[in-house]
Design a protein around this motif. Structure first.
Motif, PDB file in Angstrom:
ATOM      1  N   ASN A  76       0.823  -1.211   0.000  1.00 21.58           N
ATOM      2  CA  ASN A  76       0.000   0.000   0.000  1.00 21.58           C
ATOM      3  C   ASN A  76       0.858   1.263   0.000  1.00 21.58           C
ATOM      4  O   ASN A  76       0.537   2.256  -0.663  1.00 21.58           O
ATOM      5  N   ASN A  77       1.956   1.244   0.766  1.00 28.20           N
ATOM      6  CA  ASN A  77       2.879   2.383   0.769  1.00 28.20           C
ATOM      7  C   ASN A  77       3.454   2.619  -0.624  1.00 28.20           C
ATOM      8  O   ASN A  77       3.560   3.762  -1.083  1.00 28.20           O
ATOM      9  N   ILE A  78       3.812   1.533  -1.278  1.00 26.51           N
ATOM     10  CA  ILE A  78       4.403   1.632  -2.624  1.00 26.51           C
ATOM     11  C   ILE A  78       3.394   2.223  -3.611  1.00 26.51           C
ATOM     12  O   ILE A  78       3.737   3.096  -4.424  1.00 26.51           O
ATOM     13  N   ILE A  79       2.133   1.772  -3.510  1.00 21.75           N
ATOM     14  CA  ILE A  79       1.075   2.287  -4.400  1.00 21.75           C
ATOM     15  C   ILE A  79       0.904   3.786  -4.194  1.00 21.75           C
ATOM     16  O   ILE A  79       0.866   4.562  -5.161  1.00 21.75           O
ATOM     17  N   LEU A  80       0.795   4.221  -2.928  1.00 19.83           N
ATOM     18  CA  LEU A  80       0.584   5.641  -2.650  1.00 19.83           C
ATOM     19  C   LEU A  80       1.763   6.475  -3.120  1.00 19.83           C
ATOM     20  O   LEU A  80       1.588   7.553  -3.715  1.00 19.83           O
ATOM     21  N   LYS A  81       2.965   5.969  -2.903  1.00 18.43           N
ATOM     22  CA  LYS A  81       4.166   6.690  -3.336  1.00 18.43           C
ATOM     23  C   LYS A  81       4.164   6.888  -4.858  1.00 18.43           C
ATOM     24  O   LYS A  81       4.438   7.992  -5.359  1.00 18.43           O
TER      25      LYS A  81
END
Length: 589
Positions: free
Chosen positions: A201-206
């Protein structure tokens, strides 16, 4: 006559309200027949009220009276297109999917005629978990009327569906035209991301934020990316984003300063110093420069060895010569006095220095900060009565303030150091309800220590020794404090204070970076005192030791798991669960 009319109206309104409340309660408790009788009565009086019609329809549906529900909906005088959804759902309950879809499509098509009805139609779809139809409705409305912004509603639906990427996009699209809601959206993001930068999820938002930064010059996305990096504890990357924001909008250094402060609080000292040095380099305001330079000195002091003290002393005096000794430098003056007393052990110079500071034209709050440090140094010197005078002065001058409550706690702590446990306990009882949670927690911990151990021995020998060790720790005489705690554990083996002594000693070992010795103490508490109040503290801090310093993450995971399953009421429960999930590699959702 008019008065009589008003009385009758109020009476009927009250009776109507009572019927509604009672009907809701019946429905909630599954008494659908009773709810139906009341909703029929209310609906007959208010046939144009959408909510009461739908509640009546629901009672029929719950009682499997689907024909009656259909008749009600078809004969309604309301022109609300959301009723098409309700009709479709009623057909769905009959397993007539063809007619259900026909009405769902009619409801969606109604938006072409009256786009303002889109919200009610979509909400009706959501009420029945028809999320795909709700999405189509919201999207159609925004296409027909671009000034409509249903991105928050779409984000919520995507979140329910587990489509995190679309959810993030919807939130980002929403705040692009509603920047006032940025903190609300950050809270929403927090539910789906974690400290782990490798969390999917962090990677997607980034990726979404980086794409937005490339597409638009809006600094909002740099702000959000900086916030994401802070959640991931990537302070240098957050600093990079904040520099980009400042270069294009050089109004305030507050945001950059905030990153530095967070990094310092997380003991990321090298990064914190680099950011503070950047502030010193570019700040135009001497007050901001002084604050940054003082912060650098505090970090250096915290990490300094005795061989570094002479150099640090020179830095303090140079800063004071540069900026002067006046009310504007009072934080630096207090910090220097603390350094003199607690590092150089020159308490006489420190007290003289602060008494000179008190002669300046200070505000009441500034004077209280000076007196608080002065009293602390007097406690360091074991001049308890003089220290109590200054603490009491602060309490009287700034009643009910946080600094006043801190002073009251230090009055209790000083009395405890003196061995006056009864007076200390009376002060701590008052502080249990302090507005500062940290002070309230510290007060409760100390009160429990005293109350649990003051009766076991009429001479209170063990408690007095423990208070002595506590004072030695305060005086930075760590090894002496550890030795006193050893004496307690040897001479008072059967007393309740042993787990407290083990725990206090473990903390002191940690401060000396003797991590294995600290771990041994925590393990003994877990083994021998698992039913006592410090068991969850020992589990939590041993887990942190294993993960942060002893390179044994699997053991850390086991201990966090024990807190999760056996200590649900612990103040460490939420943090333990989060750390456990990170160690297990969960995608936080």
């Amino acid at each position: 006559m008019k008065f009589l009319y008003i009385i009758c109206f109020l009476f009927s309104f009250h009776a109507f309200s009572q019927d509604e409340i009672l009907a809701k309660e019946y429905f909630k408790n599954g008494a659908f027949e009773k709810a139906q009788i009341l909703y029929k009565k209310i609906h007959e009086k208010n046939p144009a009220h959408y909510v009461f019609l739908i509640q009546l329809v629901k009672t029929h549906q719950q009682l499997e009276q689907l024909e009656e529900a259909q008749e009600l909906l078809e004969n309604s005088i309301l022109k609300n297109p959301a009723l098409l959804v309700e009709l479709g759902y009623n057909y769905q309950l009959k397993n007539d999917i063809e007619n259900a879809n026909t009405y769902y499509n009619k409801a969606i098509e109604s938006v072409d005629i009256d786009v303002s009805a889109a919200y009610y139609v979509a909400r009706a779809f959501e009420e029945h978990s028809l999320l795909d139809q709700a999405i189509i409705t919201y999207k159609k409305a925004m296409l027909l009327k671009p000034e409509y912004n249903f991105n928050v509603q779409l984000a919520r639906i995507y979140g329910e569906q587990g489509n995190v990427e679309k959810m993030f996009y919807s939130y980002v699209n929403f705040i692009q035209s509603n920047e006032n809601y940025v903190n609300t959206i950050k809270r929403a993001f927090s539910e789906f991301i974690s400290e782990d930068k490798n969390n999917p999820n962090n990677i997607i938002l980034k990726k979404i934020l980086l794409k937005k930064i490339q597409e638009t010059p809006d600094l909002l996305f740099n702000n959000l990316l900086s916030w994401l990096f802070l959640q991931q504890k990537e302070y240098y990357k957050a600093f990079t984003q904040e520099k980009a924001i400042f270069k294009r909008n050089p109004e305030s250094l507050n945001r950059i300063e905030n990153v530095a402060t967070i990094a310092a609080n997380e003991n990321q000292d090298a990064i914190a110093i680099e950011i503070f040095e950047y502030i010193v380099k570019i700040a135009q305001d001497p007050e901001i420069t002084l604050k940054a330079e003082n912060n650098i000195l505090q970090i250096e002091t915290k990490n300094a060895a005795p061989k570094d003290y002479a150099d640090l002393n020179k830095k303090y005096t140079t800063l004071l010569e540069t900026y002067g000794k006046h009310p504007g430098t009072i934080d630096l003056q207090v910090a220097y006095a603390h350094f003199l007393a607690f590092n150089l052990k020159d308490t006489e110079q420190a007290t003289t220095f602060l008494k000179e500071s008190l002669k300046l034209r200070l505000t009441t709050y500034q004077a209280s900060k000076v007196k608080l440090e002065l009293a602390d140094i007097l406690v360091f010197q074991e001049k308890f009565n003089e220290a109590l005078i200054y603490y009491t002065q602060i309490q009287r001058s700034l009643k009910n303030s946080t600094i006043s409550q801190e002073a009251r706690f230090k009055v209790a702590k000083t009395s405890y150091y003196k061995g006056d446990f009864k007076w200390a306990e009376s002060q701590l009882k008052i502080l249990k309800s302090s507005t500062s949670q940290l002070i309230a927690n510290d007060a409760l911990d100390l009160k429990l220590l005293i109350s649990d151990n003051k009766y076991e021995d009429s001479t209170q020998a063990a408690l007095k020794l423990y208070a002595k060790a506590d004072l030695l720790a305060f005086q930075n005489r760590t090894q002496e404090a550890i030795s006193i705690l050893d004496k307690i554990m040897e001479a008072h083996k059967t007393e309740t204070i042993i787990d407290q002594a083990l725990y206090k000693q473990a903390q002191l070992f940690e401060s000396k970076k003797q991590y294995q010795k600290a771990a041994d103490n925590y393990q003994q508490i877990i083994k021998d005192y698992k039913e006592e109040i410090l068991a969850d503290d020992a589990l939590f801090y041993l887990a942190k030791l294993y993960n942060d310093h002893l390179a044994q993450p699997e053991k850390a995971k086991e201990l966090y798991e024990e807190i999760i399953f056996n200590y649900q009421d612990s103040i460490y429960f939420i943090e333990a669960r989060k750390n456990y999930r990170m160690l297990r590699g969960d995608a936080i959702n």
